[in-house]
Design a protein around this motif. Structure first.
Motif, PDB file in Angstrom:
ATOM      1  N   PHE A 153      -2.024   6.203   5.877  1.00 36.63           N
ATOM      2  CA  PHE A 153      -2.486   6.871   7.242  1.00 36.63           C
ATOM      3  C   PHE A 153      -3.581   6.118   7.871  1.00 36.63           C
ATOM      4  O   PHE A 153      -3.825   5.873   8.830  1.00 36.63           O
ATOM      5  CB  PHE A 153      -2.806   8.367   6.884  1.00 36.63           C
ATOM      6  N   TYR A 154      -4.725   5.718   6.840  1.00 38.77           N
ATOM      7  CA  TYR A 154      -5.935   4.956   7.282  1.00 38.77           C
ATOM      8  C   TYR A 154      -5.501   3.719   8.132  1.00 38.77           C
ATOM      9  O   TYR A 154      -6.334   3.388   9.086  1.00 38.77           O
ATOM     10  CB  TYR A 154      -6.628   4.594   6.199  1.00 38.77           C
ATOM     11  N   PHE A 182      -0.018   6.791  10.671  1.00 37.78           N
ATOM     12  CA  PHE A 182       1.325   7.716  10.402  1.00 37.78           C
ATOM     13  C   PHE A 182       0.776   8.342   9.046  1.00 37.78           C
ATOM     14  O   PHE A 182       0.448   7.958   8.104  1.00 37.78           O
ATOM     15  CB  PHE A 182       2.467   6.916   9.795  1.00 37.78           C
ATOM     16  N   ASN A 183       0.627   9.840   9.239  1.00 32.58           N
ATOM     17  CA  ASN A 183       0.425  10.527   7.961  1.00 32.58           C
ATOM     18  C   ASN A 183       1.532  11.272   7.409  1.00 32.58           C
ATOM     19  O   ASN A 183       2.283  12.138   8.191  1.00 32.58           O
ATOM     20  CB  ASN A 183      -0.802  11.537   8.646  1.00 32.58           C
ATOM     21  N   ASP A 199       7.178   6.539  16.064  1.00 33.68           N
ATOM     22  CA  ASP A 199       6.345   7.036  16.965  1.00 33.68           C
ATOM     23  C   ASP A 199       4.755   7.053  16.740  1.00 33.68           C
ATOM     24  O   ASP A 199       4.052   6.791  17.725  1.00 33.68           O
ATOM     25  CB  ASP A 199       6.672   8.483  17.191  1.00 33.68           C
ATOM     26  N   GLU A 200       4.243   7.310  15.639  1.00 39.30           N
ATOM     27  CA  GLU A 200       2.985   7.486  15.143  1.00 39.30           C
ATOM     28  C   GLU A 200       2.372   6.309  14.623  1.00 39.30           C
ATOM     29  O   GLU A 200       1.049   6.167  14.837  1.00 39.30           O
ATOM     30  CB  GLU A 200       2.763   8.444  14.184  1.00 39.30           C
ATOM     31  N   ILE A 212       0.682  -1.056   0.091  1.00 36.58           N
ATOM     32  CA  ILE A 212      -0.067  -0.051   0.104  1.00 36.58           C
ATOM     33  C   ILE A 212       0.838   1.402  -0.273  1.00 36.58           C
ATOM     34  O   ILE A 212       1.696   1.439   0.983  1.00 36.58           O
ATOM     35  CB  ILE A 212      -0.903   0.182   0.990  1.00 36.58           C
ATOM     36  N   THR A 213       0.802   2.084  -0.878  1.00 33.91           N
ATOM     37  CA  THR A 213       1.695   3.347  -1.146  1.00 33.91           C
ATOM     38  C   THR A 213       0.889   4.602  -1.148  1.00 33.91           C
ATOM     39  O   THR A 213       1.587   5.542  -1.010  1.00 33.91           O
ATOM     40  CB  THR A 213       2.535   2.991  -2.533  1.00 33.91           C
ATOM     41  N   SER A 214      -0.410   4.510  -1.308  1.00 29.50           N
ATOM     42  CA  SER A 214      -0.867   5.747  -1.381  1.00 29.50           C
ATOM     43  C   SER A 214      -1.069   6.450   0.284  1.00 29.50           C
ATOM     44  O   SER A 214      -1.315   5.647   1.055  1.00 29.50           O
ATOM     45  CB  SER A 214      -2.552   5.549  -1.570  1.00 29.50           C
ATOM     46  N   PRO A 215      -0.296   7.515   0.281  1.00 27.93           N
ATOM     47  CA  PRO A 215      -0.160   8.260   1.711  1.00 27.93           C
ATOM     48  C   PRO A 215      -1.370   8.175   2.601  1.00 27.93           C
ATOM     49  O   PRO A 215      -1.526   8.002   3.788  1.00 27.93           O
ATOM     50  CB  PRO A 215       0.242   9.684   1.475  1.00 27.93           C
TER      51      PRO A 215
END
Length: 369
Positions: free
Chosen positions: A33-34, A38-39, A72-73, A26-29
């Protein structure tokens, strides 16, 4: 408003199992994030979430400069940094090995370059589009997600309420745009969710026009279309105003668009085809003889991205579902004269009924007189 990323990953994993997919990338930012929390926009660098169904492991590959913040995220704690001189696809192969027969990809996100690299490093694999499964999962927003969306809506409505107080004859579109984007940050947004649109006079007939140094004049339409990102979720609202005074034809067009907007909103409920919402709004404009001046869809889904599923157009036969969030934004755009758009965000709640997330007044307001 905690989000359960582990549940999201497990749902994805089951979907991949059902499709006999060994490994998904999965490469779509937005999708990274979903699933991870991590965004980040990696720009030209490689970022990818790898779901390995052969051993039920998750690995997040990130640019080396993002390693610390990702660790961290992200809920996925196996983070592999990629430095600028490394080939990310060689690193993928070194990590995953070679015995991959089925590789899941978001086909719309993978470039020809990335595809060629994958074919080179994993020559035995076939490729399956996992975009539809991800879209289906993201389509229904959770209660936590709705909290974030509403937060973004509340901020943009404060921005609009405060921003229109600055409007005066002689001010330029770009000057108002700057004021609005300053207010976005002042009220706690991470930034605009898309390029802020401020269009006046005849330029308001350009649905995707850009602000310029055109000064506001008495009798102008003023169309403002904007949104913000807050905690990774987007808002999107449009209101059209008059500057100084409104002519009868301008009032007439505004009233038709408002009726169209309300017809679209009132038609929203679970179970009916999505196309219903476009058709009901469009019928009002057609009935008043302005159909040829409304030639785009009536709305789009939004959440992590400002444009996502569902697409609200007159050919979409998919049934509307509880949890969908989308816009209703009919308009009339007359070249050389001007245009009106009124855009609201709506949500289909647990009862299958419509909730309108936007509350900014819809009646015609005259500014800067």
């Amino acid at each position: 408003m905690a989000i359960n990323y582990q549940n999201r990953l497990e749902t994805l994993q089951k979907s991949l199992e059902n499709q006999d997919i060994d490994v998904a990338m999965i490469t779509s930012p937005a999708n990274v994030f979903y699933y991870t929390g991590f965004n980040s926009d990696p720009h030209e660098r490689f970022m990818g979430l790898i779901v390995d169904n052969r051993n039920q492991e998750y690995t997040l590959f990130v640019p080396a400069l993002d390693e610390e913040i990702a660790a961290d995220e992200s809920i996925v704690k196996q983070v592999v940094p990629i430095s600028d001189e490394e080939n990310p696809f060689k690193k993928l192969k070194d990590t995953l090995g070679e015995n991959i027969t089925s590789f899941g990809l978001e086909m719309k996100s993978v470039s020809m370059y990335q595809h060629n690299q994958l074919v080179t490093h994993f020559p035995e694999a076939s490729y399956v589009d996992i975009q539809p499964s991800i879209n289906a999962q993201r389509l229904r927003k959770s209660e936590s997600e709705m909290g974030y969306v509403q937060q973004a809506v509340d901020i943009i409505e404060k921005v609009l309420a405060e921003g229109i107080k600055k409007v005066k004859i002689g001010m330029t579109e770009l000057e108002l745009t700057a004021e609005l984007e300053y207010l976005m940050k002042k009220y706690g947004a991470e930034g605009p969710s898309f390029s802020t649109t401020v269009l006046s006079g005849e330029k308001s007939a350009l649905p995707h026009g850009s602000p310029s140094d055109r000064p506001f004049q008495k009798g102008d339409f003023l169309l403002i279309d904007m949104g913000v990102i807050r905690d990774g979720y987007c808002s999107d609202i449009t209101r059209t105003f008059m500057i100084g005074e409104a002519a009868d034809k301008q009032k007439e067009i505004y009233d038709i668009v408002l009726k169209s907007n309300q017809a679209g909103v009132k038609s929203v409920e679970a179970g009916v085809p999505v196309k219903t919402f476009d058709i009901e709004a469009r019928n009002v404009i057609n009935a008043h003889g302005y159909g040829k001046y409304f030639n785009n869809r009536v709305g789009h889904g939004l959440g992590i991205e400002v444009h996502e599923e569902p697409s609200i157009h007159e050919m979409n036969e998919d049934p509307a579902e509880q949890g969908m969030v989308f816009t209703i934004e009919p308009g009339i755009y007359i070249p050389g004269f001007g245009g009106v758009r009124i855009e609201d965000e709506v949500y289909i709640n647990e009862s299958g009924k419509v909730e309108v997330l936007t509350s900014f007044p819809r009646e015609l307001q005259i500014l800067g007189g």
